[in-house]
Design a protein around this motif. Structure first.
Motif, PDB file in Angstrom:
ATOM      1  N   GLY A  38       0.789  -1.228   0.000  1.00  0.00           N
ATOM      2  CA  GLY A  38       0.000   0.000   0.000  1.00  0.00           C
ATOM      3  C   GLY A  38       0.816   1.270   0.000  1.00  0.00           C
ATOM      4  N   GLY A  39       2.136   1.162  -0.208  1.00  0.00           N
ATOM      5  CA  GLY A  39       2.988   2.343  -0.272  1.00  0.00           C
ATOM      6  C   GLY A  39       3.779   2.359  -1.561  1.00  0.00           C
ATOM      7  N   TRP A  40       5.106   2.346  -1.433  1.00  0.00           N
ATOM      8  CA  TRP A  40       5.971   2.326  -2.607  1.00  0.00           C
ATOM      9  C   TRP A  40       5.682   1.117  -3.489  1.00  0.00           C
ATOM     10  CZ3 TRP A  40       8.168   6.809  -2.958  1.00  0.00           C
ATOM     11  CH2 TRP A  40       8.577   7.505  -1.817  1.00  0.00           C
ATOM     12  N   ASP A  41       5.843   1.300  -4.785  1.00  0.00           N
ATOM     13  CA  ASP A  41       5.619   0.199  -5.712  1.00  0.00           C
ATOM     14  C   ASP A  41       6.862  -0.685  -5.756  1.00  0.00           C
ATOM     15  OD1 ASP A  41       3.949  -0.998  -7.988  1.00  0.00           O
ATOM     16  OD2 ASP A  41       5.924  -0.702  -8.901  1.00  0.00           O
ATOM     17  N   ALA A  42       6.674  -1.967  -5.482  1.00  0.00           N
ATOM     18  CA  ALA A  42       7.803  -2.881  -5.312  1.00  0.00           C
ATOM     19  C   ALA A  42       8.631  -3.021  -6.588  1.00  0.00           C
ATOM     20  CB  ALA A  42       7.308  -4.244  -4.840  1.00  0.00           C
ATOM     21  N   LEU A  43       8.003  -3.299  -7.716  1.00  0.00           N
ATOM     22  CA  LEU A  43       8.751  -3.516  -8.952  1.00  0.00           C
ATOM     23  C   LEU A  43       9.463  -2.250  -9.423  1.00  0.00           C
ATOM     24  CD1 LEU A  43       6.334  -5.893 -10.862  1.00  0.00           C
ATOM     25  CD2 LEU A  43       8.757  -6.331 -10.445  1.00  0.00           C
ATOM     26  N   THR A  44       8.806  -1.118  -9.282  1.00  0.00           N
ATOM     27  CA  THR A  44       9.416   0.138  -9.708  1.00  0.00           C
ATOM     28  C   THR A  44      10.624   0.473  -8.852  1.00  0.00           C
ATOM     29  OG1 THR A  44       7.207   0.907 -10.346  1.00  0.00           O
ATOM     30  CG2 THR A  44       8.930   2.562 -10.208  1.00  0.00           C
ATOM     31  N   ALA A  45      10.615   0.032  -7.593  1.00  0.00           N
ATOM     32  CA  ALA A  45      11.712   0.349  -6.674  1.00  0.00           C
ATOM     33  C   ALA A  45      12.974  -0.466  -6.928  1.00  0.00           C
ATOM     34  CB  ALA A  45      11.252   0.115  -5.232  1.00  0.00           C
ATOM     35  N   LEU A  46      12.875  -1.578  -7.652  1.00  0.00           N
ATOM     36  CA  LEU A  46      14.016  -2.483  -7.775  1.00  0.00           C
ATOM     37  C   LEU A  46      15.269  -1.838  -8.384  1.00  0.00           C
ATOM     38  CD1 LEU A  46      12.368  -5.899  -8.742  1.00  0.00           C
ATOM     39  CD2 LEU A  46      12.984  -5.023  -6.481  1.00  0.00           C
ATOM     40  N   PRO A  47      15.163  -1.040  -9.454  1.00  0.00           N
ATOM     41  CA  PRO A  47      16.390  -0.437  -9.986  1.00  0.00           C
ATOM     42  C   PRO A  47      17.116   0.454  -8.977  1.00  0.00           C
ATOM     43  CG  PRO A  47      14.657  -0.355 -11.633  1.00  0.00           C
ATOM     44  CD  PRO A  47      14.004  -0.801 -10.345  1.00  0.00           C
ATOM     45  N   ALA A  48      16.376   1.135  -8.112  1.00  0.00           N
ATOM     46  CA  ALA A  48      17.027   1.973  -7.099  1.00  0.00           C
ATOM     47  C   ALA A  48      17.757   1.108  -6.078  1.00  0.00           C
ATOM     48  CB  ALA A  48      15.992   2.854  -6.403  1.00  0.00           C
ATOM     49  N   LEU A  49      17.162  -0.015  -5.721  1.00  0.00           N
ATOM     50  CA  LEU A  49      17.836  -0.930  -4.798  1.00  0.00           C
ATOM     51  C   LEU A  49      19.075  -1.520  -5.448  1.00  0.00           C
ATOM     52  CD1 LEU A  49      14.828  -2.848  -3.167  1.00  0.00           C
ATOM     53  CD2 LEU A  49      15.947  -0.739  -2.417  1.00  0.00           C
ATOM     54  N   ALA A  50      18.990  -1.823  -6.729  1.00  0.00           N
ATOM     55  CA  ALA A  50      20.138  -2.374  -7.446  1.00  0.00           C
ATOM     56  C   ALA A  50      21.285  -1.374  -7.502  1.00  0.00           C
ATOM     57  CB  ALA A  50      19.725  -2.783  -8.856  1.00  0.00           C
ATOM     58  N   ALA A  51      20.968  -0.106  -7.672  1.00  0.00           N
ATOM     59  CA  ALA A  51      22.010   0.921  -7.709  1.00  0.00           C
ATOM     60  C   ALA A  51      22.701   1.040  -6.351  1.00  0.00           C
ATOM     61  CB  ALA A  51      21.400   2.257  -8.117  1.00  0.00           C
ATOM     62  N   ALA A  52      21.932   0.837  -5.281  1.00  0.00           N
ATOM     63  CA  ALA A  52      22.502   0.930  -3.939  1.00  0.00           C
ATOM     64  C   ALA A  52      23.273  -0.317  -3.546  1.00  0.00           C
ATOM     65  CB  ALA A  52      21.382   1.188  -2.922  1.00  0.00           C
ATOM     66  N   ALA A  53      22.910  -1.451  -4.146  1.00  0.00           N
ATOM     67  CA  ALA A  53      23.530  -2.733  -3.791  1.00  0.00           C
ATOM     68  C   ALA A  53      23.865  -3.504  -5.055  1.00  0.00           C
ATOM     69  CB  ALA A  53      22.587  -3.527  -2.894  1.00  0.00           C
ATOM     70  N   PRO A  54      24.878  -3.069  -5.820  1.00  0.00           N
ATOM     71  CA  PRO A  54      25.184  -3.700  -7.106  1.00  0.00           C
ATOM     72  C   PRO A  54      25.482  -5.194  -6.965  1.00  0.00           C
ATOM     73  CG  PRO A  54      26.398  -1.641  -6.848  1.00  0.00           C
ATOM     74  CD  PRO A  54      25.777  -1.944  -5.521  1.00  0.00           C
ATOM     75  N   GLY A  55      24.900  -5.969  -7.874  1.00  0.00           N
ATOM     76  CA  GLY A  55      25.173  -7.395  -7.921  1.00  0.00           C
ATOM     77  C   GLY A  55      24.313  -8.256  -7.037  1.00  0.00           C
ATOM     78  N   VAL A  56      23.548  -7.670  -6.135  1.00  0.00           N
ATOM     79  CA  VAL A  56      22.694  -8.443  -5.231  1.00  0.00           C
ATOM     80  C   VAL A  56      21.379  -8.747  -5.932  1.00  0.00           C
ATOM     81  CG1 VAL A  56      21.573  -8.510  -2.973  1.00  0.00           C
ATOM     82  CG2 VAL A  56      23.765  -7.324  -3.247  1.00  0.00           C
ATOM     83  N   GLU A  57      20.898  -9.975  -5.799  1.00  0.00           N
ATOM     84  CA  GLU A  57      19.634 -10.355  -6.426  1.00  0.00           C
ATOM     85  C   GLU A  57      18.460  -9.642  -5.746  1.00  0.00           C
ATOM     86  OE1 GLU A  57      19.231 -14.593  -6.871  1.00  0.00           O
ATOM     87  OE2 GLU A  57      21.311 -14.812  -7.543  1.00  0.00           O
TER      88      GLU A  57
END
Length: 289
Positions: A38-57
């Motif tokens: 009900g808050g942030w969109d999970a799929l849309t958030a993934l690239p930002a998480l990837a940028a913060a944690a390169p290489g992590v699934e």
């Protein structure tokens, strides 16, 4: 057993989520999971998480099916996979009747039929093939043109016998919630069949204040025990309350509880740290890598 961790997205800013991602990557977690609540969109958030944690699934746990057509879901998942450049684990699920009908305004009639037709459409779309499903609950006739994108794995947020069997048939496995060793070993694994993934989502607190931790969990999550689907999974382990299902205690106790999940058939642990900031840090450090 592989170990991933939930990035807490509830009521926090985006910077806080990326900070969590960086810290989890430094500790050595194999997968960062984000929920759709009900808050942030999970799929849309993934690239930002990837940028913060390169290489992590990366994974979602879980995106409701009713609010996204299979063609839309496939396009978004393939886009996220290509943008992040790492394996994406698409956790999706039916949500609950009161959410689907009261918030989305859709019918929750025969949800397993809906999930079967949804997966029959989604899987070819993720492989770059055309979907041609004309079912009772949905129509999906088309394709997604995403050159070079690799198909994400598909996991079902499953708490019922029917959805678990369907996950064994049409998906790569399940993500469980509140399920302990008995439920996983006697119910989930037999219903899935051999070779399927079992991602075990668990509230975990490494602490010396066990009673206080259980009290906090009950105040925060206790209402879930009144939701029929969750009530059923708690009953399979003989748990009266949500707090009965958590993994809690000192380091040795928590590791013993984790081992019992692995022995029951869980292939991956999804750590959901709870408690004070100090207790959550202790939990993250214990279960990393």
């Amino acid at each position: 057993m592989r170990t991933g961790i939930l990035i807490d997205e509830l009521g926090v800013g985006f910077d806080a989520m990326t900070t969590q991602a960086r810290e989890a990557a430094k500790l050595g977690y194999s997968t960062l999971w984000i929920a759709q609540r009900g808050g942030w969109d999970a799929l849309t958030a993934l690239p930002a998480l990837a940028a913060a944690a390169p290489g992590v699934e990366l994974g979602t746990c879980v995106v409701p099916t009713y609010s996204r057509h299979p063609i839309t879901m496939a396009a978004q998942a393939l886009t996220a996979q290509a943008a992040t450049g790492v394996p994406v684990h698409l956790g999706l699920g039916l949500s609950h009747k009161f959410i689907v009908e009261n918030e989305f305004g859709y019918s929750y009639d025969r949800p397993i039929r809906h999930l079967r037709e949804y997966l029959q459409a989604l899987q070819p779309l993720l492989r770059g093939e055309k979907a041609d499903v004309h079912g009772e609950s949905l129509t999906a006739a088309g394709a997604v043109n995403a050159p070079g994108a690799q198909p994400p794995s598909v996991l079902i947020g499953s708490v019922s016998p029917q959805s678990t069997r369907l996950a064994g048939e049409l998906a790569d496995g399940v993500i469980t919630t509140w399920a302990g060793p008995r439920a996983i070993g006697e119910f989930v694994v037999p219903a899935l069949g051999a070779g399927s993934r079992v991602v075990s989502g668990q509230l975990i607190c490494v602490t010396s204040e066990v009673d206080e931790s259980r009290k906090w969990v009950e105040e925060t999550y206790g209402g879930a025990a009144n939701i029929p689907a969750y009530r059923a999974i708690l009953d399979r382990d003989g748990h009266r309350r949500v707090s009965d299902s958590m993994l809690v205690g000192d380091e040795e106790t928590v590791l013993r509880q984790v081992k019992s999940l692995e022995d029951a058939g869980a292939t991956e642990l999804l750590v959901i740290p709870v408690g004070s900031p100090e207790e959550q840090a202790r939990t993250r450090e214990l279960l990393a890598a």
